[in-house]
Design a protein around this motif. Structure first.
Motif, PDB file in Angstrom:
ATOM      1  N   PHE A  32       0.841  -1.203   0.000  1.00  0.00           N
ATOM      2  CA  PHE A  32       0.000   0.000   0.000  1.00  0.00           C
ATOM      3  C   PHE A  32       0.868   1.243   0.000  1.00  0.00           C
ATOM      4  CE2 PHE A  32       0.619  -1.095   4.453  1.00  0.00           C
ATOM      5  CZ  PHE A  32       0.838   0.129   5.072  1.00  0.00           C
ATOM      6  N   HIS A  33       0.283   2.314  -0.515  1.00  0.00           N
ATOM      7  CA  HIS A  33       0.957   3.601  -0.583  1.00  0.00           C
ATOM      8  C   HIS A  33      -0.131   4.667  -0.705  1.00  0.00           C
ATOM      9  CE1 HIS A  33       2.932   7.024  -2.559  1.00  0.00           C
ATOM     10  NE2 HIS A  33       3.935   6.684  -1.774  1.00  0.00           N
ATOM     11  N   GLN A  34      -0.068   5.697   0.124  1.00  0.00           N
ATOM     12  CA  GLN A  34      -1.077   6.756   0.075  1.00  0.00           C
ATOM     13  C   GLN A  34      -0.507   8.025   0.699  1.00  0.00           C
ATOM     14  OE1 GLN A  34      -3.438   8.310  -1.435  1.00  0.00           O
ATOM     15  NE2 GLN A  34      -4.867   6.601  -1.219  1.00  0.00           N
ATOM     16  N   ILE A  92       2.175   7.365   3.586  1.00  0.00           N
ATOM     17  CA  ILE A  92       2.303   6.065   4.241  1.00  0.00           C
ATOM     18  C   ILE A  92       2.553   5.001   3.175  1.00  0.00           C
ATOM     19  CG2 ILE A  92       0.848   6.721   6.196  1.00  0.00           C
ATOM     20  CD1 ILE A  92      -1.353   4.857   4.939  1.00  0.00           C
ATOM     21  N   SER A  93       3.218   3.916   3.601  1.00  0.00           N
ATOM     22  CA  SER A  93       3.457   2.790   2.709  1.00  0.00           C
ATOM     23  C   SER A  93       3.801   1.566   3.540  1.00  0.00           C
ATOM     24  CB  SER A  93       4.598   3.106   1.734  1.00  0.00           C
ATOM     25  OG  SER A  93       5.789   3.347   2.446  1.00  0.00           O
ATOM     26  N   GLY A  94       3.834   0.422   2.887  1.00  0.00           N
ATOM     27  CA  GLY A  94       4.185  -0.820   3.557  1.00  0.00           C
ATOM     28  C   GLY A  94       3.500  -1.994   2.908  1.00  0.00           C
ATOM     29  N   THR A  95       3.481  -3.108   3.616  1.00  0.00           N
ATOM     30  CA  THR A  95       2.824  -4.319   3.157  1.00  0.00           C
ATOM     31  C   THR A  95       1.848  -4.784   4.225  1.00  0.00           C
ATOM     32  OG1 THR A  95       4.809  -4.942   1.932  1.00  0.00           O
ATOM     33  CG2 THR A  95       3.209  -6.677   2.339  1.00  0.00           C
ATOM     34  N   TYR A  96       0.647  -5.133   3.777  1.00  0.00           N
ATOM     35  CA  TYR A  96      -0.418  -5.594   4.658  1.00  0.00           C
ATOM     36  C   TYR A  96      -0.777  -7.015   4.257  1.00  0.00           C
ATOM     37  CZ  TYR A  96      -5.280  -5.937   6.343  1.00  0.00           C
ATOM     38  OH  TYR A  96      -6.445  -6.346   6.930  1.00  0.00           O
ATOM     39  N   GLU A  97      -0.810  -7.938   5.218  1.00  0.00           N
ATOM     40  CA  GLU A  97      -1.157  -9.330   4.978  1.00  0.00           C
ATOM     41  C   GLU A  97      -2.232  -9.738   5.971  1.00  0.00           C
ATOM     42  OE1 GLU A  97      -1.372 -13.349   6.169  1.00  0.00           O
ATOM     43  OE2 GLU A  97      -0.036 -12.077   7.321  1.00  0.00           O
ATOM     44  N   TYR A  98      -3.207 -10.515   5.489  1.00  0.00           N
ATOM     45  CA  TYR A  98      -4.234 -11.025   6.396  1.00  0.00           C
ATOM     46  C   TYR A  98      -4.715 -12.393   5.930  1.00  0.00           C
ATOM     47  CZ  TYR A  98      -7.638  -9.669   2.871  1.00  0.00           C
ATOM     48  OH  TYR A  98      -8.342  -9.555   1.699  1.00  0.00           O
TER      49      TYR A  98
END
Length: 156
Positions: free
Chosen positions: A46-48, A57-63
Motif C-alpha cells: 500500500f501507498h497513500q 504512508i506505505s508498507g505491506t499488509y497481509e491477512y
C-alpha cells in the motif's frame, strides 16, 4: 450421407460441446481455487498520501482467516503490517505524518470498533494482529504536540 460428411457434422457438433465442457471445467477449477484462496493469506502493498500531501504512508499488509465467531460463524482475521512507514513530506512545518488504523476488534465475546488508532508516527515499524476485521489504514497529518488527526485518506 458419406462417412466424410458424417465425420464433419459430428466434429461441428462436438467442437462446441467440447468447448463448453472445457469452459465448465475451467470455471469449476476457478471456483475451487477461489474458495481455497479465501482461506489462504492475501498480501498487498500500500501507498497513500494525506489529502494535504504532507504525509505519506506505505508498507505491506497481509491477512488471513484465523477462525470464526462460535455463535455466528463470522470470520476472524489475523495478519501483519511489514515495513509500515509514515513519512513527513514537509519537514519543519509543525505537522507530522501518521499511519492511523480503523478496525473491528473481537474481544470479550463482542466486536469493538476502533478508530483513529495511531500505529506509526514519522517512522517505520512492523507488527502482527489477531481477531480483527474491516482493517483500514489511513495517511494523516497531525499537528506536533496534539492528538487530532487531520487530512486523512484511506489507503484501501
Amino acid at each position: 450421407m458419406t462417412t466424410a460428411e458424417t465425420s464433419a457434422m459430428t466434429s461441428a457438433v462436438t467442437a462446441p460441446v467440447r468447448r463448453a465442457l472445457v469452459g465448465a471445467a475451467a470455471v469449476a477449477s476457478a471456483l475451487v481455487i477461489g474458495s481455497a484462496g479465501t482461506a489462504s493469506a492475501a498480501t498487498m502493498g500500500f501507498h497513500q498520501t494525506s489529502t494535504s500531501g504532507k504525509a505519506e504512508i506505505s508498507g505491506t499488509y497481509e491477512y488471513h482467516v484465523s477462525g470464526t465467531v462460535p455463535q455466528t460463524g463470522e470470520k476472524l482475521y489475523s495478519g501483519s503490517f511489514a515495513g509500515a512507514t509514515a513519512k513527513d513530506k514537509v519537514a519543519g512545518d509543525g505537522y507530522e505524518a501518521v499511519l492511523a488504523l480503523a478496525y473491528q476488534d473481537w474481544k470479550d465475546g463482542a466486536w469493538h470498533r476502533v478508530t483513529n488508532y495511531v500505529a506509526v508516527v514519522n517512522g517505520s515499524k512492523s507488527w502482527s494482529f489477531k481477531n480483527k476485521k474491516d482493517v483500514k489504514a489511513y495517511a494523516c497529518d497531525r499537528k506536533v504536540g496534539t492528538t487530532k488527526l487531520l487530512n486523512c485518506r484511506a489507503a484501501w
